[in-house]
Design a protein around this motif. Structure first.
Motif, PDB file in Angstrom:
ATOM      1  N   THR A  46       0.816  -1.211   0.000  1.00 56.15           N
ATOM      2  CA  THR A  46       0.000   0.000   0.000  1.00 56.15           C
ATOM      3  C   THR A  46       0.852   1.264   0.000  1.00 56.15           C
ATOM      4  N   VAL A  47       2.143   1.139   0.294  1.00 58.01           N
ATOM      5  CA  VAL A  47       3.041   2.301   0.210  1.00 58.01           C
ATOM      6  C   VAL A  47       2.984   2.927  -1.185  1.00 58.01           C
ATOM      7  N   CYS A  48       2.752   2.105  -2.207  1.00 59.98           N
ATOM      8  CA  CYS A  48       2.700   2.610  -3.589  1.00 59.98           C
ATOM      9  C   CYS A  48       1.593   3.634  -3.788  1.00 59.98           C
ATOM     10  N   PHE A  49       0.548   3.544  -2.975  1.00 58.45           N
ATOM     11  CA  PHE A  49      -0.625   4.390  -3.166  1.00 58.45           C
ATOM     12  C   PHE A  49      -0.908   5.232  -1.928  1.00 58.45           C
ATOM     13  N   ARG A  50       0.152   5.720  -1.288  1.00 52.58           N
ATOM     14  CA  ARG A  50      -0.005   6.416  -0.022  1.00 52.58           C
ATOM     15  C   ARG A  50      -0.858   7.684  -0.099  1.00 52.58           C
ATOM     16  N   PRO A  51      -0.985   8.385  -1.254  1.00 52.28           N
ATOM     17  CA  PRO A  51      -1.904   9.524  -1.268  1.00 52.28           C
ATOM     18  C   PRO A  51      -3.382   9.132  -1.164  1.00 52.28           C
ATOM     19  N   ARG A  52      -3.686   7.847  -1.285  1.00 53.98           N
ATOM     20  CA  ARG A  52      -5.073   7.402  -1.149  1.00 53.98           C
ATOM     21  C   ARG A  52      -5.488   7.206   0.306  1.00 53.98           C
ATOM     22  N   PHE A  53      -4.534   7.389   1.240  1.00 57.19           N
ATOM     23  CA  PHE A  53      -4.798   7.195   2.663  1.00 57.19           C
ATOM     24  C   PHE A  53      -4.590   8.525   3.394  1.00 57.19           C
ATOM     25  N   ASP A  65     -13.266   8.799  -1.843  1.00 57.85           N
ATOM     26  CA  ASP A  65     -12.701   7.578  -2.418  1.00 57.85           C
ATOM     27  C   ASP A  65     -11.426   7.135  -1.707  1.00 57.85           C
ATOM     28  N   ASP A  66     -11.296   7.482  -0.440  1.00 57.37           N
ATOM     29  CA  ASP A  66     -10.144   7.017   0.339  1.00 57.37           C
ATOM     30  C   ASP A  66     -10.130   5.495   0.426  1.00 57.37           C
ATOM     31  N   TRP A  67      -8.935   4.954   0.549  1.00 56.22           N
ATOM     32  CA  TRP A  67      -8.773   3.514   0.729  1.00 56.22           C
ATOM     33  C   TRP A  67      -8.573   3.187   2.208  1.00 56.22           C
ATOM     34  N   THR A  68      -8.845   1.959   2.536  1.00 54.83           N
ATOM     35  CA  THR A  68      -8.503   1.379   3.833  1.00 54.83           C
ATOM     36  C   THR A  68      -7.980  -0.034   3.560  1.00 54.83           C
ATOM     37  N   PRO A  69      -7.357  -0.668   4.538  1.00 54.88           N
ATOM     38  CA  PRO A  69      -6.926  -2.057   4.323  1.00 54.88           C
ATOM     39  C   PRO A  69      -8.064  -3.002   3.954  1.00 54.88           C
ATOM     40  N   LEU A  70      -9.295  -2.618   4.248  1.00 58.07           N
ATOM     41  CA  LEU A  70     -10.433  -3.480   3.927  1.00 58.07           C
ATOM     42  C   LEU A  70     -10.743  -3.507   2.435  1.00 58.07           C
ATOM     43  N   VAL A  85      -0.808  -9.196  -0.923  1.00 57.06           N
ATOM     44  CA  VAL A  85      -0.982  -7.823  -0.455  1.00 57.06           C
ATOM     45  C   VAL A  85      -0.096  -7.537   0.747  1.00 57.06           C
ATOM     46  N   GLU A  86       0.690  -6.488   0.628  1.00 53.78           N
ATOM     47  CA  GLU A  86       1.541  -6.032   1.731  1.00 53.78           C
ATOM     48  C   GLU A  86       0.956  -4.727   2.260  1.00 53.78           C
ATOM     49  N   LEU A  87       0.865  -4.606   3.574  1.00 52.61           N
ATOM     50  CA  LEU A  87       0.255  -3.433   4.194  1.00 52.61           C
ATOM     51  C   LEU A  87       1.275  -2.637   4.997  1.00 52.61           C
ATOM     52  N   TRP A  88       1.141  -1.318   4.925  1.00 51.70           N
ATOM     53  CA  TRP A  88       1.968  -0.413   5.720  1.00 51.70           C
ATOM     54  C   TRP A  88       1.249  -0.127   7.021  1.00 51.70           C
ATOM     55  N   SER A  89       1.956  -0.192   8.129  1.00 54.00           N
ATOM     56  CA  SER A  89       1.325   0.014   9.435  1.00 54.00           C
ATOM     57  C   SER A  89       0.617   1.364   9.513  1.00 54.00           C
ATOM     58  N   ARG A  90       1.105   2.357   8.806  1.00 52.42           N
ATOM     59  CA  ARG A  90       0.504   3.689   8.867  1.00 52.42           C
ATOM     60  C   ARG A  90      -0.860   3.750   8.187  1.00 52.42           C
ATOM     61  N   HIS A  91      -1.253   2.679   7.537  1.00 55.33           N
ATOM     62  CA  HIS A  91      -2.528   2.686   6.816  1.00 55.33           C
ATOM     63  C   HIS A  91      -3.649   1.975   7.581  1.00 55.33           C
ATOM     64  N   PHE A  92      -3.392   1.612   8.837  1.00 44.87           N
ATOM     65  CA  PHE A  92      -4.424   0.983   9.647  1.00 44.87           C
ATOM     66  C   PHE A  92      -5.198   2.048  10.427  1.00 44.87           C
ATOM     67  N   PRO A  93      -6.478   2.259  10.120  1.00 47.60           N
ATOM     68  CA  PRO A  93      -7.267   3.210  10.913  1.00 47.60           C
ATOM     69  C   PRO A  93      -7.700   2.606  12.245  1.00 47.60           C
ATOM     70  N   ASP A  94      -7.579   1.306  12.365  1.00 47.99           N
ATOM     71  CA  ASP A  94      -8.013   0.565  13.548  1.00 47.99           C
ATOM     72  C   ASP A  94      -7.057  -0.611  13.700  1.00 47.99           C
ATOM     73  N   THR A  95      -6.473  -0.767  14.871  1.00 54.12           N
ATOM     74  CA  THR A  95      -5.511  -1.859  15.077  1.00 54.12           C
ATOM     75  C   THR A  95      -6.063  -2.942  15.990  1.00 54.12           C
ATOM     76  N   SER A  96      -7.361  -2.942  16.204  1.00 52.94           N
ATOM     77  CA  SER A  96      -7.957  -3.956  17.072  1.00 52.94           C
ATOM     78  C   SER A  96      -7.895  -5.326  16.414  1.00 52.94           C
ATOM     79  N   PRO A  97      -7.867  -6.396  17.213  1.00 51.89           N
ATOM     80  CA  PRO A  97      -7.877  -7.746  16.634  1.00 51.89           C
ATOM     81  C   PRO A  97      -9.078  -7.975  15.722  1.00 51.89           C
ATOM     82  N   ALA A  98     -10.235  -7.429  16.098  1.00 55.70           N
ATOM     83  CA  ALA A  98     -11.435  -7.622  15.283  1.00 55.70           C
ATOM     84  C   ALA A  98     -11.261  -7.001  13.905  1.00 55.70           C
TER      85      ALA A  98
END
Length: 313
Positions: A46-53, A65-70, A85-98
């Protein structure tokens, strides 16, 4: 440098941003254009598309049209043909287990998987001189390893910390990675060491950590771009040669492209071929990052990187 200035320079926001439409563009390139076995070895972060977050662009105001890991797994699958899919930690709006379990379900729903989380949150330094600070750092990384497991990822990349001018103590840093490795063994998540600043800027330090830990749950993540800019092709090859034998995942980084989206900074294909010759059998995950530059059309840049990697496998 404040956060806003950093993001403006790092994202190259003077360039026009390109956003996906609702439908797949006619020039989309991905799984339909490469053998499935090759696409199985190509990922994207998701680092490739960081302006979408909102969290990684200068203007953090939410956009429709913002993105989320979902949504990322579906977009990557539909638009790029990428299912790793590789995710950047800075793109998590919620870090809960759920929430992390929802991310895993979103990937599985489109036949994809989360392969890795890149951990770049502030507040941890696994090479800190103070033992209490190292303990806090290990605990923070452990929590992110748990989140990676909940997402279905088999690895998490953590930074070593440490300044380049500070002495490197393999026992001090290595013991932190050993603790993380033991936790990772229990939950099925490898801890990865990337050439990503601080002590890890020197590949010999990375190898020293890996040998100190001596476990299949502590591996390397070679990054094609995080190599001194002045290095010759021979020096680049020697740098990567030290890391490929330990690699679990590779960051196939694209930096600067010409108007036809040919990569200019170094020969990406040659680095992929080097990895193959070294016996690497894992995933090359596409990343876009360069100081003061962001491609006007990141989608085209990623697709060009996919083509180059596939052609070199």
């Amino acid at each position: 440098m404040n956060r806003r200035r950093f993001l403006e320079q790092g994202l190259g926001l003077s360039a026009p941003l390109f956003f996906w439409g609702a439908n797949r563009p006619s020039d989309a390139w991905g799984a339909d254009d490469a053998a499935p076995d090759k696409m199985n070895r190509i990922g994207c972060t998701t680092v490739c598309f960081r302006p979408r977050f909102p969290s990684t662009r200068a203007d953090a105001a939410p956009q429709p049209d913002d993105w989320t890991p979902l949504v990322v797994p579906r977009v990557f699958a539909e638009q790029l043909g990428v299912h790793n899919v590789e995710l950047w930690s800075r793109h998590f709006p919620d870090t809960s287990p759920a929430y992390c379990r929802r991310v895993r379900a979103a990937a599985e729903a489109v036949g994809s998987r989360i392969i890795n989380i890149q951990l770049d949150e502030p507040g941890y330094n696994l090479s800190h001189a103070d033992a209490a600070e190292r303990t806090k750092s290990v605990e923070m990384v452990r929590q992110w390893m748990d989140r990676a497991a909940a997402c279905g990822a088999t690895s998490l990349r953590a930074n070593t910390g440490g300044g380049r001018a500070e002495p490197f103590d393999v026992n001090l840093t290595g013991d932190c990675f050993a603790q993380l490795t033991e936790h990772g063994r229990k939950i099925g998540v490898k801890i990865l060491v990337e050439n990503h600043g601080g002590h890890s800027s020197d590949p010999d330090n990375i190898v020293a950590i890996l040998k100190h830990v001596d476990s299949p749950f502590c591996r390397a993540l070679p990054d094609f771009g995080n190599i001194p800019a002045g290095f010759t092709p021979q020096q680049r090859k020697a740098f990567l040669e030290k890391l490929f034998p330990y690699a679990h995942l590779v960051s196939a980084k694209g930096m600067v492209f010409d108007e036809q989206y040919r990569h200019l900074t170094y020969d990406v294909g040659a680095s992929v071929e080097q990895g193959e010759a070294a016996g690497f059998e894992g995933i090359y995950s596409v990343e876009l990052w360069a100081p003061n530059y962001y491609p006007p059309d990141p989608n085209r840049a990623v697709k060009q990187m996919i083509q180059t990697i596939a052609a070199s496998l």
